[in-house]
Design a protein around this motif. Structure first.
Motif: not given
Length: 324
Positions: A23-24, A27-28, A30-31, A80, A83-84, A148, A189
């Motif tokens: 998930a982390q 998150h990275v 995606k950004r 997974w 989500k991405y 997170r 963040e």
């Protein structure tokens, strides 16, 4: 600008509660709109496994282990990928050097993995350390349970430039890179950015042992001069960073400065913990100009005292011992 990633690998060392680190990584990715690969890296069974334990008898070959691992990873990846988009890979039996070769050949520019050690141990595992020492790209090691919650980012700088000219040049570039990566993480963040530098005029163990005599008045004056020197250098670095960032970004980040006198091997970690650091960005190679030189005592001791994520950065020109 450094600090932007395009090809990220998330490394799993087992199948136990890995959703958090994935998930982390998502998150990275995606950004940064980066490509993401999730790799399950497993040790091979020892050659005499079936002789030692009959329960290993059904795992007859490395191929069968890899096949089972691929089934597990494919099943997990379905959730997974909702989500991405991400790729998957399985590596069984890779030595540390084999895996570093894989990272280099795949062109990854960030490695994300869960710390091998328990959160409360404040100690990174052997593979974590191997990556922090030798991996040519940045390595982001997270602790289970806090991946997170990055509301406080700490950049650790070494502003001591009393070294040969070539080394000073590389150290300045490394400090800028640390600031670039730390600022990008803080922006990603929505976190507070802190900058730490700890300076030590006389090595504490020498002074404390009475091996040299110190004039206290001169020492006070020297410490004031050192502080002014390091403060001016930090001004210069932040001015350079401001020029690279969009207008108003550095003002938005409002980095908090902490330049203190003390014993770096102890005080850096103490300062990071007192600030409530959730991630520390720091250089992880001791000597400049020595390809693949292991981490220095300050970096290694600092990391071993931290209970938060670490993003380890290599200096420009670093050559991994496995990529020569």
């Amino acid at each position: 600008m450094k600090g932007h990633f395009t090809n990220i690998v998330c490394v799993l060392n087992d199948t136990h509660k890995q959703d958090e680190v994935v998930a982390q990584a998502i998150h990275v990715a995606k950004r940064h709109q980066a490509r993401l690969t999730v790799v399950l890296k497993l040790d091979a069974l020892p050659p005499n496994a079936k002789m030692v334990m009959q329960s290993f008898a059904y795992l007859e070959t490395q191929t069968s282990i890899e096949s089972s691992a691929q089934v597990w990873l494919k099943d997990k990846a379905q959730a997974w990928q909702e989500k991405y988009p991400l790729d998957t890979d399985v590596r069984v039996g890779d030595s540390n050097n084999d895996f570093l070769h894989y990272i280099v050949e795949s062109g990854f520019d960030l490695v994300i993995k869960l710390s091998e050690a328990d959160f409360l141990e404040r100690l990174f595992g052997s593979e974590d350390m191997n990556l922090l020492r030798k991996c040519p790209c940045p390595v982001w090691v997270v602790h289970r349970g806090n991946s997170r919650q990055y509301d406080t980012i700490v950049a650790c700088l070494d502003l001591n430039y009393h070294y040969p000219e070539h080394e000073v040049s590389v150290r300045k570039k490394l400090n800028m890179d640390i600031l670039r990566y730390a600022s990008q993480v803080a922006l990603m963040e929505f976190a507070q950015l802190h900058i730490i530098h700890v300076y030590d005029a006389v090595p504490e163990n020498i002074a404390r042992g009475g091996f040299i005599s110190v004039d206290e008045n001169h020492l006070t004056s020297d410490l004031q001069d050192i502080y002014a020197e390091r403060d001016a250098e930090l001004d210069r670095l932040l001015a350079n960073l401001e020029e690279e960032l969009d207008d108003g970004t550095l003002e938005y980040l409002a980095p908090q400065r902490h330049i203190t006198h003390g014993y770096p091997r102890r005080e850096i970690a103490i300062a990071a913990r007192s600030l409530g650091a959730k991630a520390v960005v720091m250089g992880t190679v001791a000597r400049i100009g020595v390809p693949g030189f292991i981490m220095g005592g300050t970096a290694e001791e600092t990391i071993s005292q931290l209970d938060c994520a670490v993003l380890g950065i290599k200096p420009e020109g670093f050559i991994s011992p496995v990529s020569e």
